[in-house]
Write a protein that holds these residues in place. Structure first.
Motif, short mmCIF file in Angstrom:
data_model
loop_
_atom_site.label_atom_id
_atom_site.label_comp_id
_atom_site.label_asym_id
_atom_site.label_seq_id
_atom_site.Cartn_x
_atom_site.Cartn_y
_atom_site.Cartn_z
N ARG A 82 1.60 14.21 -13.69
CA ARG A 82 2.80 15.05 -13.75
C ARG A 82 2.55 16.28 -14.60
NH1 ARG A 82 5.73 10.59 -15.69
NH2 ARG A 82 6.34 9.19 -14.02
N ALA A 83 1.96 16.06 -15.77
CA ALA A 83 1.70 17.18 -16.69
C ALA A 83 0.74 18.19 -16.06
CB ALA A 83 1.12 16.65 -18.00
N LEU A 84 -0.32 17.71 -15.42
CA LEU A 84 -1.31 18.61 -14.80
C LEU A 84 -0.71 19.40 -13.65
CD1 LEU A 84 -4.51 16.36 -14.77
CD2 LEU A 84 -4.05 18.31 -16.24
N THR A 85 0.19 18.76 -12.91
CA THR A 85 0.84 19.44 -11.79
C THR A 85 1.65 20.63 -12.28
OG1 THR A 85 0.98 17.37 -10.53
CG2 THR A 85 2.44 19.16 -9.86
N ILE A 86 2.25 20.50 -13.46
CA ILE A 86 3.11 21.56 -13.99
C ILE A 86 2.31 22.68 -14.66
CG2 ILE A 86 4.91 22.08 -15.70
CD1 ILE A 86 6.00 19.24 -15.17
N VAL A 87 1.37 22.32 -15.54
CA VAL A 87 0.64 23.36 -16.30
C VAL A 87 -0.61 23.82 -15.57
CG1 VAL A 87 1.50 22.45 -18.47
CG2 VAL A 87 -0.73 21.69 -17.64
N GLY A 88 -1.08 23.05 -14.59
CA GLY A 88 -2.26 23.44 -13.82
C GLY A 88 -3.50 22.73 -14.31
N PRO A 89 -4.24 22.07 -13.42
CA PRO A 89 -5.44 21.33 -13.81
C PRO A 89 -6.59 22.22 -14.27
CG PRO A 89 -5.21 21.38 -11.42
CD PRO A 89 -3.97 21.96 -11.98
N ASP A 90 -6.57 23.51 -13.88
CA ASP A 90 -7.67 24.41 -14.22
C ASP A 90 -7.46 25.15 -15.55
OD1 ASP A 90 -9.02 23.76 -11.85
OD2 ASP A 90 -7.88 25.25 -10.71
N LEU A 91 -6.34 24.92 -16.20
CA LEU A 91 -6.08 25.54 -17.51
C LEU A 91 -7.15 25.08 -18.49
CD1 LEU A 91 -4.09 27.15 -19.37
CD2 LEU A 91 -2.99 24.95 -19.84
N LYS A 92 -7.76 26.04 -19.22
CA LYS A 92 -8.81 25.67 -20.16
C LYS A 92 -8.25 24.87 -21.33
CE LYS A 92 -11.99 29.50 -19.20
NZ LYS A 92 -12.73 30.66 -19.79
N ILE A 93 -9.03 23.89 -21.77
CA ILE A 93 -8.60 23.01 -22.86
C ILE A 93 -8.26 23.82 -24.11
CG2 ILE A 93 -9.35 21.16 -24.42
CD1 ILE A 93 -11.04 20.09 -22.07
N GLY A 94 -9.08 24.83 -24.40
CA GLY A 94 -8.87 25.64 -25.59
C GLY A 94 -7.64 26.51 -25.53
N GLU A 95 -7.05 26.67 -24.35
CA GLU A 95 -5.87 27.52 -24.20
C GLU A 95 -4.56 26.72 -24.22
OE1 GLU A 95 -6.51 29.52 -20.53
OE2 GLU A 95 -8.10 30.82 -21.30
N VAL A 96 -4.66 25.40 -24.20
CA VAL A 96 -3.45 24.55 -24.17
C VAL A 96 -2.76 24.58 -25.52
CG1 VAL A 96 -2.54 22.23 -23.79
CG2 VAL A 96 -4.49 23.05 -22.44
N GLY A 97 -1.47 24.86 -25.51
CA GLY A 97 -0.69 24.90 -26.76
C GLY A 97 0.70 24.33 -26.56
N LYS A 98 1.53 24.43 -27.59
CA LYS A 98 2.87 23.87 -27.52
C LYS A 98 3.73 24.56 -26.46
CE LYS A 98 2.81 22.50 -32.38
NZ LYS A 98 3.36 22.74 -33.73
N ILE A 99 3.38 25.81 -26.12
CA ILE A 99 4.14 26.51 -25.10
C ILE A 99 4.03 25.79 -23.76
CG2 ILE A 99 2.19 28.02 -24.54
CD1 ILE A 99 5.94 28.87 -24.36
N HIS A 100 2.91 25.11 -23.55
CA HIS A 100 2.72 24.37 -22.30
C HIS A 100 3.53 23.06 -22.31
CE1 HIS A 100 -0.85 27.02 -22.49
NE2 HIS A 100 -0.56 27.18 -21.22
N LEU A 101 3.71 22.48 -23.49
CA LEU A 101 4.57 21.31 -23.59
C LEU A 101 6.02 21.70 -23.30
CD1 LEU A 101 3.15 19.51 -26.77
CD2 LEU A 101 2.45 19.27 -24.38
N ALA A 102 6.40 22.89 -23.80
CA ALA A 102 7.75 23.40 -23.52
C ALA A 102 7.94 23.64 -22.03
CB ALA A 102 7.99 24.68 -24.30
N LYS A 103 6.88 24.10 -21.37
CA LYS A 103 6.94 24.35 -19.93
C LYS A 103 7.15 23.04 -19.17
CE LYS A 103 4.38 26.56 -16.17
NZ LYS A 103 3.11 27.25 -15.78
N ILE A 104 6.45 21.98 -19.61
CA ILE A 104 6.60 20.67 -19.00
C ILE A 104 8.05 20.19 -19.14
CG2 ILE A 104 5.97 18.22 -19.20
CD1 ILE A 104 3.16 19.17 -20.00
N GLU A 105 8.59 20.35 -20.34
CA GLU A 105 9.98 19.92 -20.58
C GLU A 105 10.96 20.69 -19.71
OE1 GLU A 105 13.15 19.37 -24.29
OE2 GLU A 105 11.07 19.90 -24.70
N GLN A 106 10.74 22.00 -19.60
CA GLN A 106 11.65 22.84 -18.80
C GLN A 106 11.62 22.45 -17.33
OE1 GLN A 106 10.23 26.77 -19.65
NE2 GLN A 106 10.92 26.72 -21.78
N LYS A 107 10.43 22.24 -16.80
CA LYS A 107 10.29 21.92 -15.37
C LYS A 107 10.83 20.54 -15.02
CE LYS A 107 8.08 25.52 -13.62
NZ LYS A 107 8.56 26.28 -12.43
#
Length: 357
Positions: free
Chosen positions: A96-121
């Motif tokens: 579920r999380a990968l579907t929302i933020v994208g599986p190709d997102l670099k590990i070093g670029e993942v931040g709390k903003i992406h957790l917020a995106k998961i919550e919003q979606k």
């Protein structure tokens, strides 16, 4: 003149805290000297390990990898160490999380903003509990990677997840009839099994024929949710009411040799957790069942309905065993007695008292 490097902490007199230095930067350890010495040893060991990894280019390599690579490594570890149901739970939440933020997102670029995106979606389509668990699983995967020195820092720590909502909603007979009418035959079977056994949706979904005894009319789950909480681990036994036993007998006659699972979808495949939730959402909308007191009607409401309707007919310990609980206090969360229901129980108690007099 720069201070010589030392394996011992030095006292910063202005603050009264024992410190060490790292590349000219003061590192505060602790006011207690012994605690400061312990922290210094841990600090030096961690710094040495990081230097070794940096020399190998390990961290930099992982930070540039896609998030899907971290999920795969994490799930492989979970699969090797945990039970199948635990692995499946982590897998579905990460998907579920990968579907929302994208599986190709670099590990070093993942931040709390992406957790917020998961919550919003997910808000509006999933319960607060499911949203919380999805975010927590991604956080856990990053904490796992940090402990294994794949990454040096975990930027997902501290995100405030939504509070899980306590379920209070039960299903009326009218609502249940509407759900069945709006369902296909395969999903109607699942609803019937949940309604009359009080099983967890995951138990019905994972049920295989090897766990079904049609002669005794029992489902036996050898590996279940509460088995690790038991001092003397035992399988969970579910006695089948007539409606469900009849259903199983009919399915047994139609059973395909290659089919291990008892409950299959309309395509003849086992239900996945997300597939079951999506189907419930579709059927609920088709049946026109809306929010009640801000709470959506979900599959788990069948379990709450079973607990509520069975309460008063059996003892607390008997109800706990029927629902697969090790503690009666857990069972109480599934019982929601209305004033009319309490009156009914009171009248039954009075009648029994009169009969025994």
């Amino acid at each position: 003149m720069s201070r010589k490097k030392s394996r011992k902490p030095w006292l910063h007199e202005a603050s009264g805290i024992w410190c060490t230095s790292d590349h000219g930067k003061r590192i505060y350890l602790d006011r207690d000297y012994r605690v400061a010495c312990t922290k210094l040893r841990e600090f030096d060991a961690d710094r040495k390990r990081k230097r070794q990894l940096e020399a190998q280019g390990a961290s930099e390599d992982w930070l540039d990898r896609p998030l899907a690579a971290l999920a795969e490594e994490f799930l492989n570890d979970i699969k090797a160490r945990k039970k199948p149901n635990t692995y499946e739970g982590y897998r579905y939440r990460l998907l579920r999380a990968l579907t929302i933020v994208g599986p190709d997102l670099k590990i070093g670029e993942v931040g709390k903003i992406h957790l917020a995106k998961i919550e919003q979606k997910m808000t509006g389509n999933y319960s607060p509990t499911t949203i919380k668990d999805t975010i927590a699983t991604l956080q856990f995967a990053f904490a796992w990677a940090q402990k294994r020195d794949l990454i040096f820092e975990n930027h997902l720590v501290g995100y405030e997840k939504p509070a899980p909502r306590k379920r209070n909603r039960t299903i009326t007979q009218e609502e249940f009839d509407s759900l069945v009418e709006a369902s296909d035959i395969a999903f109607a079977r699942v609803l019937t099994a949940l309604r009359h056994t009080g099983c967890r949706p995951g138990e019905v979904r994972s049920l295989i024929w090897d766990w079904v005894d049609l002669e005794k009319g029992i489902w036996t789950f050898p590996d279940h949710k509460t088995i690790t909480q038991q001092r003397d681990p035992k399988p969970r036994c579910v006695p089948l009411p007539p409606e469900v036993l009849k259903l199983c007998l009919e399915l047994a006659k139609k059973k395909h040799r290659a089919a291990d699972h008892v409950f299959l979808n309309s395509k003849g495949k086992p239900y996945s957790k997300d597939n079951l939730c999506r189907r419930m959402s579709q059927v609920r909308k088709k049946a026109g069942i809306e929010l009640k007191a801000g709470e959506q009607l979900v599959l788990y409401c069948n379990r709450h309905t079973f607990g509520t309707e069975t309460a008063g007919l059996v003892t607390d310990i008997e109800l706990a065993n029927l629902m697969g609980h090790t503690d009666v206090r857990t069972t109480q969360r599934y019982v929601h007695l209305s004033p009319d229901r309490l009156k009914e129980i009171r009248n039954r108690v009075s009648q029994l008292s009169q009969e025994s007099a």
